[in-house]
Each structure stands twice: as C-alpha cells, then as structure tokens.
Write a protein that holds these residues in place. Structure first.
Motif, PDB file in Angstrom:
ATOM      1  N   GLY A  40       0.468  -1.427   0.028  1.00 26.13           N
ATOM      2  CA  GLY A  40      -0.151   0.335  -0.511  1.00 26.13           C
ATOM      3  C   GLY A  40       1.023   1.081   0.184  1.00 26.13           C
ATOM      4  O   GLY A  40       1.870   1.314   0.053  1.00 26.13           O
ATOM      5  N   ILE A  55       5.884   5.160   0.670  1.00 26.99           N
ATOM      6  CA  ILE A  55       6.629   5.893   1.666  1.00 26.99           C
ATOM      7  C   ILE A  55       7.738   5.250   2.682  1.00 26.99           C
ATOM      8  O   ILE A  55       8.504   6.084   2.389  1.00 26.99           O
ATOM      9  N   HIS A  91       1.343  13.443   2.917  1.00 27.40           N
ATOM     10  CA  HIS A  91       0.533  12.188   3.627  1.00 27.40           C
ATOM     11  C   HIS A  91       1.578  12.182   5.158  1.00 27.40           C
ATOM     12  O   HIS A  91       2.589  11.756   4.963  1.00 27.40           O
ATOM     13  N   ASN A 127      -1.290  16.012  -2.333  1.00 32.12           N
ATOM     14  CA  ASN A 127      -1.839  15.582  -1.779  1.00 32.12           C
ATOM     15  C   ASN A 127      -2.677  15.885  -1.138  1.00 32.12           C
ATOM     16  O   ASN A 127      -4.043  15.856  -1.895  1.00 32.12           O
ATOM     17  N   PHE A 128      -3.020  14.903  -0.094  1.00 31.16           N
ATOM     18  CA  PHE A 128      -4.483  14.029   0.250  1.00 31.16           C
ATOM     19  C   PHE A 128      -4.954  14.656   0.783  1.00 31.16           C
ATOM     20  O   PHE A 128      -6.417  15.321   0.315  1.00 31.16           O
ATOM     21  N   LEU A 173      -1.554   9.219  -4.093  1.00 23.95           N
ATOM     22  CA  LEU A 173      -2.877   9.149  -4.724  1.00 23.95           C
ATOM     23  C   LEU A 173      -3.470   9.698  -6.128  1.00 23.95           C
ATOM     24  O   LEU A 173      -4.190   9.372  -7.005  1.00 23.95           O
ATOM     25  N   ASP A 175      -0.160   4.208  -5.800  1.00 21.08           N
ATOM     26  CA  ASP A 175      -0.718   3.492  -5.694  1.00 21.08           C
ATOM     27  C   ASP A 175      -1.902   2.845  -6.756  1.00 21.08           C
ATOM     28  O   ASP A 175      -2.942   3.296  -6.815  1.00 21.08           O
ATOM     29  N   LYS A 214      -5.528   2.572  -5.526  1.00 23.18           N
ATOM     30  CA  LYS A 214      -5.875   3.457  -5.710  1.00 23.18           C
ATOM     31  C   LYS A 214      -6.695   3.958  -6.648  1.00 23.18           C
ATOM     32  O   LYS A 214      -7.813   3.182  -7.808  1.00 23.18           O
TER      33      LYS A 214
HETATM   34  C1  LIG Z   1      -3.823   7.664   0.223  1.00 20.32           C
HETATM   35  C2  LIG Z   1      -2.893   8.286   0.360  1.00 20.32           C
HETATM   36  C3  LIG Z   1      -1.378   7.461   0.341  1.00 20.32           C
HETATM   37  C4  LIG Z   1      -0.814   5.997   0.761  1.00 20.32           C
HETATM   38  O1  LIG Z   1      -2.312   5.758   1.740  1.00 20.32           O
HETATM   39  P1  LIG Z   1      -2.248   3.735   1.715  1.00 20.32           P
HETATM   40  O2  LIG Z   1      -3.853   4.504   2.809  1.00 20.32           O
HETATM   41  O3  LIG Z   1      -1.484   3.004   2.449  1.00 20.32           O
HETATM   42  O4  LIG Z   1      -2.507   3.329   0.372  1.00 20.32           O
HETATM   43  C5  LIG Z   1      -0.129   7.931   0.574  1.00 20.32           C
HETATM   44  N1  LIG Z   1      -0.359   9.534   0.327  1.00 20.32           N
HETATM   45  C6  LIG Z   1      -1.167   9.653  -0.131  1.00 20.32           C
HETATM   46  C7  LIG Z   1      -1.360  11.216  -0.692  1.00 20.32           C
HETATM   47  C8  LIG Z   1      -2.464   9.155  -0.239  1.00 20.32           C
HETATM   48  O5  LIG Z   1      -3.713   9.935  -1.097  1.00 20.32           O
END
Ligand SMILES: *Cc1c(COP(=O)(O)O)cnc(C)c1O
Ligand SMILES: *[C@@H]1O[C@H](CO)[C@@H](O)[C@H](O)[C@H]1NC(C)=O
Ligand SMILES: *[C@@H]1O[C@H](CO)[C@@H](O)[C@H](O)[C@H]1NC(C)=O
Length: 567
Positions: free
Chosen positions: A210, A215, A244, A292-293, A321, A352, A355
């Motif tokens: 994941g 990361i 993240h 970014n998230f 993401l 990912d 995703k």
């Molecule tokens: C989802 C996400 C991740 C990693 O998340 P996992 O839940 O471990 O897959 C890393 N960076 C961003 C920006 C994300 O949105």
C-alpha cells in the motif's frame, strides 16, 4: 580549573589523588586536555545545531517554535492537575464508550464468535454468516456516498479480480520457483507503472502492500543511502505540511527528524524558499506530493526538483493518490504539470495501484530512478540459520493472489480504460469545483482551497462552521473527509461518486443553506457559539483545533484503535 566541580565526586577524588605524584600530574594534564577537547566538540555540536535551527526556521520562526512548545508543555501540566485530569478522563472514556456503541454491535440478537467453534461450521453456515456480515448496515459506498475509499467498485472488474484471486490463493512470491507466474506478473506490474511515469533507462521499482509501505520504503532507502554514502547518523527530511502522514510514520519508525514546511494560501503549495533554508548536512530527503491528500493540490515539483538536483539530494514525489490519474491528465485533455522522472531531480515516486489503478486493496508500487536507490531498501541476511534470506520490503510471505488481482486489473483497463476513467473522475471533481465557485448559494460561504487539478476538491468557510456542514452531509448519508488546520472538508471523487455528483451538489446546497439559516437565527437570538448543538465532527474538530497540547485527542484516537479490536 573551571568546571571541575561538574565531575562526579568519585572521579574528582581519583583525579586529585593522582595530582600528587609527577606521573599523576601528567595523567591529570592529559585528562584535562581530553576534557577540554570533549567540551569543545560538545560546544561545536550544539552551536552547529543552533546555527542550522536558526538558518532553517529563522529567528521569528524559532521563537514561534519555542513559544508553541512552551504552551504545549504548560497545557500538558494543566491537563495533569488533579481536578482537570479526572474530568478529562471521564469525558474521554465517555466518548470512547459512545464510539464503541456505534462501531461494535451489541444486544440480544448479536452472536459473537470469540473462540474457535469446537466443530467446524458447514459450508452453508459460513456462507450465511458471510452474507450477513457483508450486509451489515453501512455508509453506502455502492451508491457513491463515500469520499475516496472505494475507487472502482464496478461489477465486471470485481468479478475478474475475484477470479484472479481464486487462481492464486495459495501462491506466495517468496517462492518464485514454486509460483513463477506470480513473479512474472509482479515484475510486469512494476514495469507497466514505470512506463507511466517517464522512467529513464535503469529505472526500477518494487511492489508493496500500500501507499504507506511505499512511502516507508522510500524514506528508509534515502536514510540508508545517506548513512552508507555520507555517514549521516542524525537524518532529517523536509516535508510539505500537507504531505501524507505516512512520512511522519516513517520519521517515527526509522528515527528521521521531520521538518514541516507551510503550504500557504492562495496556492497551498509547499513554500520553496523555506525548503531551501531547512537543508543542512543531515538532510536525507525532500518530498513533494502530486497531489496531496488534504487539498488535492500538486506541489511545485519542478521547483523542488531544481533544489534537489542542485543540492544533490533525493526527492520523493508522492503520487499515491494521483496514481493513474496524474500521469494521464494531459492525454485526457486536462491541465497538467511536470511531476515525474522527466524532472531530473526526482529520484523516487510512490504510486498506488490500489487507488486509481483500481487494483484490489493492499497494492502499491514504489519506483526509483535507478538501482542506486532501490538497493538500499532491500533486507538481506546472509548468515541466518534458516538459510540466506532476502526480501525486498517489510513483509516476508506475501499474497500472490493480490498480485494476480492487480495485474488483471491493469491489463483489463488498459491505457484507454484509465484515460476514460480520468475523464469521468476529474470531470466530476471539476463539476463540484465549479458549483462551489459559481452557484451563489454555495459561493457565498464556501471557498475552494487552491486550484485542484486531479480528483480531490477541498473547501473551507470563513463565515460558517465547516464541520457543521460535514455533519449535515453525514445526516444525509454522505461520508466526506474532515480536515484540520485550516478547518475544511474534502471530497475525493471516485467512479462510484461520479454517478451521483449532481445529487451531492444538491445536498450540499441544502445543507449549506440549513447551516446558514441556523447561524443567522443563532446570531439574531444573541446566543453564544455554545448554544448550538454540535454533531460528531464539529464536536471533535471544534475542540481539537483549539487545543495547544493534543494529548486528549491522542487518548481518544487510541481508544478508537482499541475499539477496532473489540469482538
Ligand atoms: C492514500 C494516500 C497515501 C497512502 O495511503 P495508503 O492508505 O497506505 O495506501 C499516500 N499519500 C497520499 C497523498 C494518499 O492519498
Ligand atoms: C501534553 O500533555 C500530556 C498530558 O498532560 C503530557 O504527557 C505531554 O508531555 C504533553 N506534551 C508536551 C509536548 O508537552
Ligand atoms: C500486492 O499486494 C501484496 C501484499 O499486500 C504485495 O506483497 C505485492 O507486492 C503487491 N503486488 C503488486 C503487483 O502490487
């Protein structure tokens, strides 16, 4: 002899006794020199630290850091005062109980399986139980009610993935000779992802469980590289504050000091001059997100790449993401910015597959510019009594079934499938964005954060409590993400969400109007902010945001994790 009083008493006595003979005097002299050298080294070390702190954060920034840290400590002391402590504890316990009631079903009709059944269940019994579990009341991801979380969910792909699992249920890539097909698929997944990211010759990667693991691996590799090649023993990395949280996890797990750099309005991108200032001989990694998230914003990766290249530092781009959307933005006809290996400073990228690659959950990749980076994430133990052991990432045994599910998804979708999905998803995000910017009912109180280019759109409000809006949407069956500093919410558009974007906008208008009306009433009746009854999100984040020391939030979150394991 200044400072000798600081020596432990026993040492001081030996020291004085030795002084009486000529030989003793010599030893005392040598000890003295040694002591001075150590003292000077110590002084140098702290001067250097102070210098880099001041250079990195500036005088005002450093004073602010000290101020925040003092407030945090004092508030921590306040929280520990006898009266306060019991009160806080009671409230925390109460909140956790409430959470438990919500998450852990209880009551007469509920059966629990907390020991192995003495006799195994029949096939039908198991299937019936599984059906019941699947059918438990939940936020309807199937109806597109959840932000992010389920990225595809289409029936055809689901069926294909399940079949792929079935063929490889027993497989484990740790035994490539036993499961050659799994090895081949895994290598091909990495190669396919590399080809999306402008990988130069010699680029390579690994697959992981994941984004978080990807990361963690990139940070570990940068740390090991700096240690082996530059002798860095007190590693530091520089992150956008919006990066993240897996990077902070890497900081904790691998003892890497984390520097956060502000991502200020109006662009909400990482502030490049601050990044430059924070670089020092201990820096092992720079980081940027694409996107970014929290806000769905792509940092200025070109700018970061220039800094990284000039200072000869690795730069990781988090495209977990962005995954299969960002590389295809241009092909899908949207605005795009350079972000991948074509920028010469970029040394690693996380992407990912689980995703927007639509692979089953538990799959991601981390890509490196060359083997010079990847080799530092490998673990190799040549002398274990169990045999020579080598594994690429954290896990030992791994599920080959997931690899098959991932591979099948990628080849089934193909580039055209992903471009098509990119159209729909980014199109859906833009629809929400323009509604918030242009519909007067929304634009009066809501404000989009930055200029989102991908799938996430975040918004805040300067006039209403944005968390009230989040709670209002929850009441209508939507699960949006609450954000903090600044208070905001976001929607990560996925294929299931695309189907219901219009309904989402309609509900958002209704909820915003409701909150606005309530707010107007509250003010006209002259009630304080406390007069209003708050929903869960507003209650948690409203309080959490104002706390100088978040230990209460930590306790709550720990309680939440404990709750997950209550049968
Ligand atoms: C989802 C996400 C991740 C990693 O998340 P996992 O839940 O471990 O897959 C890393 N960076 C961003 C920006 C994300 O949105
Ligand atoms: C915050 O408060 C807690 C509880 O009182 C305390 O243990 C902790 O040390 C505090 N944190 C800081 C950084 O002072
Ligand atoms: C899929 O997931 C498993 C475990 O989660 C991981 O070990 C494997 O490397 C992943 N494979 C791919 C192709 O992403």
């Amino acid at each position: 002899m200044p400072g000798s009083s600081r020596l432990p008493v026993s040492l001081r006595d030996t020291f004085n006794a030795r002084k009486s003979s000529p030989k003793g005097q010599l030893i005392a002299l040598n000890l003295d020199v040694l002591r001075n050298i150590i003292f000077i080294l110590f002084l140098l070390r702290w001067t250097r630290r102070l210098y880099y702190q001041l250079k990195g954060r500036g005088i005002i920034g450093s004073v602010a850091d000290v101020y925040i840290s003092i407030r945090r400590t004092l508030y921590g002391v306040f929280l520990r005062l006898p009266g306060v402590r019991t009160k806080v504890q009671t409230q925390v316990t109460e909140s956790i109980m409430k959470l438990e009631m919500k998450l852990v079903p209880s009551g007469p009709g509920i059966t629990r399986t907390t020991r192995l059944p003495a006799e195994g269940w029949s096939q039908e019994q198991v299937m019936k139980a599984l059906n019941d579990l699947e059918g438990m009341e939940h936020t309807r991801w199937e109806d597109g009610r959840v932000s992010g979380a389920v990225y595809h969910g289409g029936d055809e792909l689901l069926k294909l993935q399940t079949e792929a699992f079935g063929k490889f249920t027993v497989s484990n890539p740790i035994h490539p000779d036993v499961f050659p097909g799994v090895r081949k698929m895994e290598a091909e997944v990495v190669a396919m992802v590399l080809s999306l990211f402008g990988a130069p010759d010699g680029a390579c990667g690994v697959s992981t469980s994941g984004g978080t693991e990807s990361i963690l691996m990139a940070c570990l590799s940068a740390r090991q590289k700096a240690y082996h090649e530059r002798g860095v023993t007190e590693p530091e990395m520089i992150l956008p504050e919006t990066a993240h949280t897996a990077f902070r996890k890497a900081g904790e797990y691998f003892k890497i000091k984390v520097h956060l750099v502000a991502c200020k309005a109006p662009h909400y991108k990482v502030h490049l001059p601050s990044v430059s200032r924070l670089i020092n001989p201990n820096t092992i990694l720079l980081v940027g997100s694409a996107p970014n998230f929290p806000h769905g914003i792509i940092d200025d990766i070109s700018g970061l790449s220039k800094i990284a290249h000039k200072r000869k530092l690795p730069l990781h781009v988090d495209c977990c993401l962005g995954s299969f959307l960002v590389p295809l933005l241009a092909k899908a006809g949207f605005d795009a910015e350079p972000f991948d290996f074509r920028l010469k400073g970029v040394t690693s990228i996380s992407c990912d597959t689980h995703k927007y690659g639509f692979a089953p959950k538990g799959n991601s990749t981390v890509l490196y510019r060359s083997d010079e980076y990847r080799k530092y994430q490998y673990f190799i133990s040549p002398d274990w009594s169990g045999g020579v052991y080598a594994s690429p990432s954290i896990a030992g045994s791994r599920p080959g079934a997931l690899i098959a599910g991932c591979w099948a998804s990628l080849v089934k979708q193909g580039e055209s499938g992903y471009i098509d999905a990119c159209h729909k998803i980014v199109g859906g995000m833009k629809k929400i964005e323009s509604a918030i910017r242009e519909k007067p009912e929304l634009s009066a109180d809501l404000k989009i954060i930055g200029k989102p280019l991908v799938s996430v759109v975040a918004f805040l409000s300067n006039t209403l409590d944005i968390y009230d809006i989040a709670d209002g949407m929850s009441d209508k069956g939507w699960h949006l993400n609450a954000l903090q500093s600044p208070p905001a919410i976001h929607i990560a558009v996925t294929l299931p969400v695309v189907q219901v974007v219009d309904k989402l906008i309609e509900d958002l208008v209704e909820v915003t109007e409701g909150v606005r009306e309530r707010e107007r009433k509250r003010i006209s009746e002259g009630k304080g902010a406390k007069g209003a009854v708050k929903g869960d999100t507003a209650a948690l984040y409203g309080v959490a945001g104002s706390l100088p020391n978040k230990s209460v939030v930590v306790d709550l979150a720990k309680g939440f994790l404990d709750t997950l394991y209550k049968a």
